[in-house]
Design a protein around this motif. Structure first.
Motif, PDB file in Angstrom:
ATOM      1  N   GLY A  26       2.034  -3.150   5.650  1.00 24.68           N
ATOM      2  CA  GLY A  26       1.403  -3.341   4.357  1.00 24.68           C
ATOM      3  C   GLY A  26       0.086  -2.578   4.346  1.00 24.68           C
ATOM      4  N   LEU A  27      -0.883  -3.064   3.591  1.00 22.42           N
ATOM      5  CA  LEU A  27      -2.185  -2.405   3.549  1.00 22.42           C
ATOM      6  C   LEU A  27      -2.966  -2.628   4.840  1.00 22.42           C
ATOM      7  CD1 LEU A  27      -4.538  -0.973   2.176  1.00 22.42           C
ATOM      8  CD2 LEU A  27      -5.138  -3.145   1.077  1.00 22.42           C
ATOM      9  N   TRP A  28      -2.966  -3.865   5.357  1.00 24.17           N
ATOM     10  CA  TRP A  28      -3.814  -4.216   6.492  1.00 24.17           C
ATOM     11  C   TRP A  28      -3.067  -4.464   7.784  1.00 24.17           C
ATOM     12  CZ3 TRP A  28      -8.328  -2.715   5.306  1.00 24.17           C
ATOM     13  CH2 TRP A  28      -8.842  -2.889   4.024  1.00 24.17           C
TER      14      TRP A  28
ATOM     15  N   HIS B 260       1.595 -11.948   7.327  1.00 21.36           N
ATOM     16  CA  HIS B 260       0.990 -10.746   6.761  1.00 21.36           C
ATOM     17  C   HIS B 260      -0.526 -10.915   6.765  1.00 21.36           C
ATOM     18  CE1 HIS B 260      -0.373 -12.415   2.886  1.00 21.36           C
ATOM     19  NE2 HIS B 260       0.728 -13.145   2.896  1.00 21.36           N
TER      20      HIS B 260
ATOM     21  N   GLU C  43      -2.401  -9.357   4.134  1.00 23.59           N
ATOM     22  CA  GLU C  43      -2.763  -8.744   2.857  1.00 23.59           C
ATOM     23  C   GLU C  43      -3.871  -9.531   2.156  1.00 23.59           C
ATOM     24  OE1 GLU C  43      -1.041  -5.558   2.285  1.00 23.59           O
ATOM     25  OE2 GLU C  43      -1.007  -6.311   4.342  1.00 23.59           O
ATOM     26  N   THR C  44      -4.587  -8.851   1.263  1.00 24.07           N
ATOM     27  CA  THR C  44      -5.751  -9.428   0.593  1.00 24.07           C
ATOM     28  C   THR C  44      -5.358 -10.580  -0.329  1.00 24.07           C
ATOM     29  OG1 THR C  44      -6.752  -7.217   0.596  1.00 24.07           O
ATOM     30  CG2 THR C  44      -7.758  -8.892  -0.820  1.00 24.07           C
TER      31      THR C  44
ATOM     32  N   GLY D  55      -2.601  -8.203  -2.606  1.00 21.02           N
ATOM     33  CA  GLY D  55      -1.369  -8.066  -1.827  1.00 21.02           C
ATOM     34  C   GLY D  55      -0.837  -9.391  -1.332  1.00 21.02           C
TER      35      GLY D  55
ATOM     36  N   ALA E  51      -2.492  -4.046  -6.267  1.00 18.68           N
ATOM     37  CA  ALA E  51      -2.144  -3.936  -4.836  1.00 18.68           C
ATOM     38  C   ALA E  51      -1.071  -2.864  -4.650  1.00 18.68           C
ATOM     39  CB  ALA E  51      -1.664  -5.275  -4.297  1.00 18.68           C
TER      40      ALA E  51
ATOM     41  N   THR F 170       0.218  -2.374  -0.935  1.00 16.94           N
ATOM     42  CA  THR F 170       1.089  -3.466  -0.505  1.00 16.94           C
ATOM     43  C   THR F 170       2.439  -3.350  -1.196  1.00 16.94           C
ATOM     44  OG1 THR F 170      -0.800  -4.936  -0.178  1.00 16.94           O
ATOM     45  CG2 THR F 170       1.356  -5.963  -0.318  1.00 16.94           C
TER      46      THR F 170
END
Length: 272
Positions: A144-146, A170, A172-173, A177, A224, A227
């Motif tokens: 994902g993003l992070w 996960h 994600e924010t 996300g 997002a 994500t």
């Protein structure tokens, strides 16, 4: 002459002794709690599988329901066929990916999910009669993003219609996300189709910005983009021939896995 309580030597001695005592306590606790941690991890895994299959109810006996409703099977991702080489009750595909002898390297276009390596065998979970399952639950993961996102995708026995999706790990924010865990977003997946046609090889399912308009589209996560791209990319991988594509194709053809493997054995016998 007695040492002062404020002497450097006495302070260091006390600090060292305190460190030793704390280390022993932490180590003992870790060992003592390991079995409980493993039990809780296994319970969480089963809960997520039941949840994505829409079988989970608060207060239920998760282990009992799982045993009566779910049949795990190990699938060879390279052939799409079941394998008896591993016990599905103990086989850990996520750990197997670290073993070069039990996995393969991915790169470039063959690795849209950013996995680097993928296991040769993976475990699927069949709901109902394993010879003609009502649902097929697939483990999915990707970047994902992070960081890495891990979850499950439930597909109807036709090998094409999605029942649900869930993520249990996960980074994600939250509010962006992290909305992959929002029940309202997850509800959009029910009834969506993975492929455009029964004989399709490449999955068509994806997240669409600006609103979903077709049977192969789900609304992207607002704010997002990365994500959302990660979700699409992991599905593009796991539902392709690099992942579970060949396995699902046999369900879409109307031939069960056991029938397909029986036919292969029969052909080999005739050719002998």
């Amino acid at each position: 002459m007695a040492q002062s309580n404020n002497s450097i030597k006495k302070i260091l001695t006390v600090a060292f002794a305190l460190c030793i005592v704390c280390s022993v306590i932490v180590s003992t606790a870790a060992v003592a709690l390991r079995s409980k941690q493993q039990f809780n991890q296994e319970l969480d895994r089963k809960t997520n599988i039941l949840n994505v299959a829409d079988l989970y109810e608060p207060g239920m006996d998760v282990n009992e329901t799982f045993e009566s409703s779910i049949t795990p099977r190990v699938v060879n991702l390279e052939t799409g066929e079941y394998s008896e080489e591993h016990d599905p009750a103990t086989y850990n595909a996520f750990e197997a990916r670290r073993d070069p002898a039990a996995s393969r390297t991915l790169s470039g276009e063959k690795d849209p999910a950013g996995l680097t390596r993928v296991e040769t065998y993976s475990t699927v979970y069949l709901v109902g009669n394993p010879d003609d399952p009502e649902q097929i639950i697939l483990p999915i993961r990707g970047q994902g993003l992070w960081g890495l996102m891990r979850g499950f995708l439930a597909v109807e026995g036709d090998g094409n219609t999605i029942v649900g999706i869930t993520y249990y790990e996960h980074a994600e924010t939250p509010g962006l996300g992290g909305e992959v865990n929002n029940p309202r977003w997850q509800a959009q997946w029910e009834g969506k189709e993975i492929f455009d046609a029964a004989d399709a090889v490449a999955p068509a399912i994806h997240l669409a910005k600006g609103g979903a308009s077709g049977e192969n589209e789900v609304d992207a996560l607002s704010g997002a983009t990365l994500t959302s791209n990660g979700v699409t990319n992991m599905l593009q991988f796991w539902l392709s021939p690099e992942g579970f594509g060949d396995y699902l194709a046999k369900f879409r053809s109307g031939v069960s896995q056991d029938e397909a493997q029986g036919a292969d054995v029969e052909l080999e016998t005739e050719g002998a």
